[in-house]
Enzyme design. Structure first.
Site, mmCIF file in Angstrom:
data_model
loop_
_atom_site.group_PDB
_atom_site.id
_atom_site.type_symbol
_atom_site.label_atom_id
_atom_site.label_comp_id
_atom_site.label_asym_id
_atom_site.label_seq_id
_atom_site.Cartn_x
_atom_site.Cartn_y
_atom_site.Cartn_z
ATOM 1 N N ASP A 253 -49.200 41.008 -74.300
ATOM 2 C CA ASP A 253 -47.932 40.863 -75.019
ATOM 3 C C ASP A 253 -48.084 39.980 -76.269
ATOM 4 O O ASP A 253 -48.788 38.958 -76.212
ATOM 5 C CB ASP A 253 -46.930 40.209 -74.042
ATOM 6 C CG ASP A 253 -45.506 40.616 -74.314
ATOM 7 O OD1 ASP A 253 -45.279 41.489 -75.167
ATOM 8 O OD2 ASP A 253 -44.607 40.051 -73.651
ATOM 9 N N HIS A 254 -47.441 40.358 -77.348
ATOM 10 C CA HIS A 254 -47.303 39.515 -78.554
ATOM 11 C C HIS A 254 -48.592 38.915 -79.087
ATOM 12 O O HIS A 254 -48.758 37.693 -79.133
ATOM 13 C CB HIS A 254 -46.321 38.365 -78.275
ATOM 14 C CG HIS A 254 -44.922 38.827 -78.089
ATOM 15 N ND1 HIS A 254 -44.127 39.278 -79.127
ATOM 16 C CD2 HIS A 254 -44.170 38.945 -76.972
ATOM 17 C CE1 HIS A 254 -42.952 39.636 -78.648
ATOM 18 N NE2 HIS A 254 -42.955 39.446 -77.348
ATOM 19 N N GLY B 269 -36.749 40.024 -73.836
ATOM 20 C CA GLY B 269 -35.755 38.982 -73.567
ATOM 21 C C GLY B 269 -34.646 39.432 -72.646
ATOM 22 O O GLY B 269 -33.489 39.058 -72.836
ATOM 23 N N ALA B 270 -35.000 40.220 -71.622
ATOM 24 C CA ALA B 270 -33.938 40.730 -70.743
ATOM 25 C C ALA B 270 -33.419 39.667 -69.776
ATOM 26 O O ALA B 270 -32.330 39.827 -69.223
ATOM 27 C CB ALA B 270 -34.439 41.937 -69.965
ATOM 28 N N SER B 271 -34.157 38.583 -69.587
ATOM 29 C CA SER B 271 -33.645 37.524 -68.704
ATOM 30 C C SER B 271 -32.356 36.980 -69.285
ATOM 31 O O SER B 271 -32.299 36.658 -70.472
ATOM 32 C CB SER B 271 -34.652 36.376 -68.588
ATOM 33 O OG SER B 271 -35.836 36.825 -67.987
HETATM 34 P P1 13P Z 1 -37.517 36.774 -71.095
HETATM 35 O O1 13P Z 1 -38.400 35.628 -70.745
HETATM 36 O O2 13P Z 1 -36.332 36.337 -71.843
HETATM 37 O O3 13P Z 1 -37.199 37.631 -69.928
HETATM 38 O O4 13P Z 1 -38.337 37.693 -72.120
HETATM 39 C C1 13P Z 1 -39.495 38.346 -71.675
HETATM 40 C C2 13P Z 1 -40.150 39.086 -72.754
HETATM 41 O O5 13P Z 1 -39.509 39.666 -73.589
HETATM 42 C C3 13P Z 1 -41.625 39.125 -72.769
HETATM 43 O O6 13P Z 1 -42.119 39.746 -73.909
#
Ligand code: 13P
Length: 272
Positions: free
Chosen positions: A81-82, A202-204
């Site tokens: 990721d990223h 960022g679904a959290s």
């Molecule tokens: P959250 O930590 O907000 O769930 O985001 C996870 C994310 O988007 C990982 O790339």
């Protein structure tokens, strides 16, 4: 069984849902995510954060997750990721990652295109346009970053081979500083310009309703991390005293897996 990143996205499109992508820090988090996916007959993506990959044992973590994906009864894929460093991207593919998120969101458009192209020559790529704020490993309250420009999104996917595009529509990594307010017309405009699966990071902390609405507007991948970490720590806290006598670490690990499977399952149920 190991699946291609694009196959998981295509399968999500067929059922008009999204594939869950869960950040895994160890085998317990990966087994928990895969267990929830197996119980629902779903594919899943196991994410490795850039910081985890750079930390001691990062290579081993990625390889362990690849092995977990290989032996899972349902389709699974590992994604780094990223990342924006070409050497890191190359290393991840060499170790078996099925995809990377080549994050050129801080770069001017043409440099972002170059990064995505270079990564795409090695394997499947998710790109990002606009800036999704927030640290991926340390939750803090942040406000939304630069929004994705639909015209730039169209240009990027025209010029580089992209399997999936991460949008910035008010979503953040970690904790939302204010109640989340996603820009729905913008998501619609991006969907109309870009014929690609979109991803929502960022679904959290996002209400289930928002996640469902995003899916109805073309989101095919939903990333979850903070809620995983919180569940892992809460379960660990709850179980530490119980397992102290006899130093029963195995029981702690099993409780962590169950706690993670529970959170992943609840998310997967929202993803259609
Ligand atoms: P959250 O930590 O907000 O769930 O985001 C996870 C994310 O988007 C990982 O790339």
């Amino acid at each position: 069984m190991r699946a291609r990143f694009s196959e998981l996205l295509a399968e999500a499109a067929v059922r008009e849902g999204a594939v869950g992508a869960f950040t895994c820090y160890n085998l317990e988090t990966a087994i928990g995510a895969l267990r929830a996916a197996e119980e629902r007959g779903r594919g899943t993506i196991l994410l490795v954060s850039k910081q985890s990959f750079a930390a001691a044992g990062g290579d081993l973590l990625l390889r362990a997750l690849v092995a977990a994906a290989d032996t899972a009864p349902t389709p699974a894929c590992v994604q780094l990721d990223h990342v924006s460093d070409p050497g890191t991207i190359e290393r991840a593919f060499a170790l078996g990652a099925g995809a990377v998120m080549a994050d050129g969101s801080k770069l001017p458009l043409q440099e972002n295109v170059r990064l995505v192209r270079a990564a795409g020559a090695l394997g499947q790529v998710e790109a990002e346009l606009g800036g999704i704020e927030g640290d991926e490993d340390v939750a803090a309250a942040v406000a939304g970053g630069a929004l994705t420009d639909p015209a730039e999104a169209a240009a990027l996917v025209d010029e580089a081979s992209v399997a999936c595009l991460a949008v910035s529509i008010g979503n953040v990594h970690g904790l939302y500083a204010a109640p989340p307010s996603l820009d729905w017309p913008l998501l619609e405009a991006i969907r109309d310009r870009v014929e690609l699966p979109l991803s929502l990071h960022g679904a959290s902390g996002l209400p289930d309703e928002d996640v469902r609405r995003a899916i109805s507007l073309g989101v095919r991948k939903v990333n979850v991390n903070t809620e995983f970490r919180e569940a892992y720590l809460s379960v660990s806290e709850e179980w530490l005293d119980r397992v102290r006598a006899g130093a029963r670490v195995l029981e702690l690990n099993q409780a962590q897996i169950a706690g993670i499977a529970d959170v992943a399952g609840r998310k997967l149920d929202v993803l259609g």
